[in-house]
Motif scaffolding. Structure first.
Motif, mmCIF file in Angstrom:
data_model
loop_
_atom_site.group_PDB
_atom_site.id
_atom_site.type_symbol
_atom_site.label_atom_id
_atom_site.label_comp_id
_atom_site.label_asym_id
_atom_site.label_seq_id
_atom_site.Cartn_x
_atom_site.Cartn_y
_atom_site.Cartn_z
ATOM 1 N N THR A 14 0.813 -1.221 0.000
ATOM 2 C CA THR A 14 0.000 0.000 0.000
ATOM 3 C C THR A 14 0.845 1.269 0.000
ATOM 4 O OG1 THR A 14 -0.181 -0.146 2.424
ATOM 5 C CG2 THR A 14 -1.995 -1.075 1.132
ATOM 6 N N SER A 15 2.044 1.216 0.586
ATOM 7 C CA SER A 15 2.873 2.422 0.699
ATOM 8 C C SER A 15 3.799 2.630 -0.486
ATOM 9 C CB SER A 15 3.709 2.367 1.988
ATOM 10 O OG SER A 15 4.601 1.261 1.962
ATOM 11 N N ASN A 16 3.969 1.591 -1.330
ATOM 12 C CA ASN A 16 4.872 1.690 -2.482
ATOM 13 C C ASN A 16 4.050 1.795 -3.758
ATOM 14 O OD1 ASN A 16 6.814 1.368 -4.486
ATOM 15 N ND2 ASN A 16 8.008 -0.104 -3.288
ATOM 16 N N HIS A 17 4.088 2.964 -4.388
ATOM 17 C CA HIS A 17 3.249 3.208 -5.563
ATOM 18 C C HIS A 17 3.592 2.275 -6.728
ATOM 19 C CE1 HIS A 17 0.483 5.528 -8.020
ATOM 20 N NE2 HIS A 17 1.405 5.558 -8.984
ATOM 21 N N SER A 18 4.853 1.866 -6.817
ATOM 22 C CA SER A 18 5.254 0.981 -7.922
ATOM 23 C C SER A 18 4.636 -0.413 -7.804
ATOM 24 C CB SER A 18 6.785 0.857 -7.974
ATOM 25 O OG SER A 18 7.279 0.201 -6.806
ATOM 26 N N LEU A 19 4.124 -0.742 -6.625
ATOM 27 C CA LEU A 19 3.491 -2.043 -6.405
ATOM 28 C C LEU A 19 1.965 -1.977 -6.544
ATOM 29 C CD1 LEU A 19 5.561 -3.404 -3.366
ATOM 30 C CD2 LEU A 19 5.915 -3.831 -5.793
ATOM 31 N N HIS A 20 1.457 -0.837 -6.971
ATOM 32 C CA HIS A 20 0.013 -0.698 -7.188
ATOM 33 C C HIS A 20 -0.351 -1.255 -8.568
ATOM 34 C CE1 HIS A 20 -0.355 2.747 -4.009
ATOM 35 N NE2 HIS A 20 0.108 1.613 -3.521
ATOM 36 N N THR A 21 -0.196 -2.579 -8.680
ATOM 37 C CA THR A 21 -0.449 -3.296 -9.924
ATOM 38 C C THR A 21 -1.472 -4.397 -9.658
ATOM 39 O OG1 THR A 21 1.304 -4.913 -9.497
ATOM 40 C CG2 THR A 21 1.934 -2.885 -10.675
ATOM 41 N N PRO A 22 -2.082 -4.951 -10.717
ATOM 42 C CA PRO A 22 -3.059 -6.033 -10.513
ATOM 43 C C PRO A 22 -2.493 -7.214 -9.724
ATOM 44 C CG PRO A 22 -3.207 -5.201 -12.743
ATOM 45 C CD PRO A 22 -2.024 -4.527 -12.131
ATOM 46 N N LYS A 23 -1.238 -7.600 -10.021
ATOM 47 C CA LYS A 23 -0.640 -8.738 -9.316
ATOM 48 C C LYS A 23 -0.579 -8.483 -7.824
ATOM 49 C CE LYS A 23 3.652 -11.322 -8.685
ATOM 50 N NZ LYS A 23 5.042 -11.579 -9.130
ATOM 51 N N PHE A 24 -0.093 -7.317 -7.431
ATOM 52 C CA PHE A 24 0.090 -7.058 -6.008
ATOM 53 C C PHE A 24 -1.212 -6.670 -5.315
ATOM 54 C CE2 PHE A 24 4.463 -6.806 -7.544
ATOM 55 C CZ PHE A 24 5.038 -7.728 -6.668
ATOM 56 N N LEU A 25 -2.213 -6.252 -6.070
ATOM 57 C CA LEU A 25 -3.552 -6.130 -5.495
ATOM 58 C C LEU A 25 -4.047 -7.516 -5.069
ATOM 59 C CD1 LEU A 25 -6.213 -4.694 -4.826
ATOM 60 C CD2 LEU A 25 -6.853 -4.909 -7.245
ATOM 61 N N ALA A 26 -3.795 -8.525 -5.932
ATOM 62 C CA ALA A 26 -4.186 -9.898 -5.604
ATOM 63 C C ALA A 26 -3.390 -10.427 -4.413
ATOM 64 C CB ALA A 26 -3.978 -10.798 -6.822
ATOM 65 N N VAL A 27 -2.103 -10.067 -4.337
ATOM 66 C CA VAL A 27 -1.262 -10.491 -3.204
ATOM 67 C C VAL A 27 -1.750 -9.853 -1.908
ATOM 68 C CG1 VAL A 27 1.064 -10.413 -2.214
ATOM 69 C CG2 VAL A 27 0.762 -10.931 -4.643
ATOM 70 N N ALA A 28 -2.063 -8.548 -1.957
ATOM 71 C CA ALA A 28 -2.577 -7.853 -0.770
ATOM 72 C C ALA A 28 -3.920 -8.434 -0.341
ATOM 73 C CB ALA A 28 -2.709 -6.356 -1.059
ATOM 74 N N ASN A 29 -4.743 -8.780 -1.308
ATOM 75 C CA ASN A 29 -6.035 -9.420 -1.022
ATOM 76 C C ASN A 29 -5.828 -10.712 -0.245
ATOM 77 O OD1 ASN A 29 -8.928 -10.122 -1.436
ATOM 78 N ND2 ASN A 29 -8.110 -11.641 -2.857
ATOM 79 N N LEU A 30 -4.855 -11.529 -0.672
ATOM 80 C CA LEU A 30 -4.553 -12.775 0.033
ATOM 81 C C LEU A 30 -4.068 -12.504 1.449
ATOM 82 C CD1 LEU A 30 -4.201 -15.878 -0.010
ATOM 83 C CD2 LEU A 30 -1.907 -15.504 -0.945
ATOM 84 N N ALA A 31 -3.244 -11.474 1.630
ATOM 85 C CA ALA A 31 -2.713 -11.142 2.956
ATOM 86 C C ALA A 31 -3.832 -10.720 3.918
ATOM 87 C CB ALA A 31 -1.668 -10.030 2.843
ATOM 88 N N VAL A 32 -4.770 -9.906 3.429
ATOM 89 C CA VAL A 32 -5.916 -9.490 4.261
ATOM 90 C C VAL A 32 -6.750 -10.708 4.658
ATOM 91 C CG1 VAL A 32 -8.078 -8.187 4.279
ATOM 92 C CG2 VAL A 32 -6.015 -7.160 3.315
ATOM 93 N N ILE A 33 -6.986 -11.595 3.692
ATOM 94 C CA ILE A 33 -7.753 -12.823 3.954
ATOM 95 C C ILE A 33 -7.058 -13.659 5.023
ATOM 96 C CG2 ILE A 33 -8.443 -15.044 2.947
ATOM 97 C CD1 ILE A 33 -8.821 -13.451 0.274
ATOM 98 N N ASP A 34 -5.733 -13.790 4.924
ATOM 99 C CA ASP A 34 -4.976 -14.596 5.882
ATOM 100 C C ASP A 34 -5.100 -14.056 7.303
ATOM 101 O OD1 ASP A 34 -4.080 -16.449 4.056
ATOM 102 O OD2 ASP A 34 -2.225 -15.385 3.605
ATOM 103 N N VAL A 35 -5.045 -12.731 7.450
ATOM 104 C CA VAL A 35 -5.159 -12.107 8.775
ATOM 105 C C VAL A 35 -6.538 -12.390 9.385
ATOM 106 C CG1 VAL A 35 -5.301 -9.899 9.998
ATOM 107 C CG2 VAL A 35 -3.453 -10.305 8.364
#
Length: 318
Positions: A53-74
């Motif tokens: 969320t803090s790195n603008h270069s990671l605001h891509t579809p792939k890392f949106l999916a990765v962040a989604n998985l991380a939220v689900i895991d928590v």
């Protein structure tokens, strides 16, 4: 025992007793390990979410999916582990009826989303490797957001139905649930009225939730392999397959224990619980270790942290 109801009366008990761990002699060691798993899960998933969320270069579809998985895991881990630790610390294995249904809903909803999230990550690799020239037009942030939103709505909806029909059951005999939480099948088996619908829903959703995403992942990688082996460059093949490594590890960590655990007779409940808790802990660690963009972000974060500490020390000395 509660009295047996007639067909027009629904009897809900005050709650249920979670009894699966009562006979295990080394249970204190297990719960210490469980607390460790939970802390690591929260720390690494929170770190991964913060980095993305803090790195603008990671605001891509792939890392949106990765962040989604991380939220689900928590959320998945939080729905179960604190309650289990409460049972151990306070020797209180009673769970009120409504809280039981809430716990059941969150566990199965986010367990469903865990499976869907792995399929979403497979979709991301499929588009990136099989349609590289059209990737930016097909797999956009907007389209990935829609996919995440749709799967979330679907998972929350079908599980709301599955848990909602539990309120149509009457419980007039044993209230002891032989599982590590308010589990769906162990609870509805305790009912003293007809639970045929619940058996059907549990069986159907198990196939849909586990089998559906796994089939999609399998077909995605068949397509990926076909595309990769059509490449003329060996270096191109290696690079394409290398981008799939972290996802394949996640799939193996999630699915292999699920498909092998029922062949293990020794301490089945503990093994079942670990299959729920180990993947959410390992997922962010795998992405941090295997993904170059994440590793670079972590290094930058550590450098900034180190510079801040040096600056603070200088200010104190001055």
């Amino acid at each position: 025992n509660l009295s047996v109801p007639n067909n027009s009366v629904i009897i809900h008990p005050p709650g249920f007793y979670i009894v699966a761990f009562q006979t295990f002699s080394f249970i204190s060691v297990y719960f210490i390990f469980l607390a460790f798993i939970y802390v690591v899960t929260l720390l690494f998933n929170s770190l991964l979410i913060y980095i993305i969320t803090s790195n603008h270069s990671l605001h891509t579809p792939k890392f949106l999916a990765v962040a989604n998985l991380a939220v689900i895991d928590v959320i998945l881990s939080t729905s179960i582990i604190p309650g289990m630790i409460k049972i151990f610390l306070f020797k209180d294995n009673f769970v009120p009826f409504n809280l039981c249904l809430v716990q059941m809903y969150f566990y199965y909803s986010f367990g469903t989303l865990e499976s869907f999230a792995l399929a979403i990550l497979a979709y991301d690799r499929l588009i990136a490797i099989c349609f590289p020239m059209r990737q930016n037009s097909i797999n956009t942030l907007r389209s990935m957001s829609c996919i995440v939103g749709f799967t979330s709505s679907f998972a929350l909806g079908i599980n709301a139905f599955a848990i909602g029909i539990m309120t149509q059951l009457s419980f007039c005999s044993s209230l002891n649930v032989f599982s590590y939480f308010c589990d769906y099948a162990p609870v509805f088996r305790l009912a003293c009225n007809d639970n045929t619908l619940h058996w059907f829903v549990a069986s159907s959703l198990s196939v849909l939730i586990l089998g559906g995403p796994l089939i999609f992942i399998f077909l995605s990688y068949v397509s990926i392999l076909v595309t990769v082996f059509r490449m003329k460059s060996l270096d191109g093949r290696v690079k394409a397959l290398a981008t799939c490594v972290e996802h394949l590890i996640l799939v193996a960590v999630y699915y292999i224990p699920l498909f092998t655990i029922f062949t293990v007779e020794f301490y089945l409940i503990i093994n079942l619980s670990l299959t729920s808790f180990i993947p959410p802990m390992l997922n962010p660690i795998i992405y941090v270790l295997q993904t170059q963009e994440i590793k670079e972000s972590v290094k930058r974060l550590l450098k900034i942290s180190g510079k801040s500490k040096v600056t603070i020390k200088k200010e104190i000395i001055m």
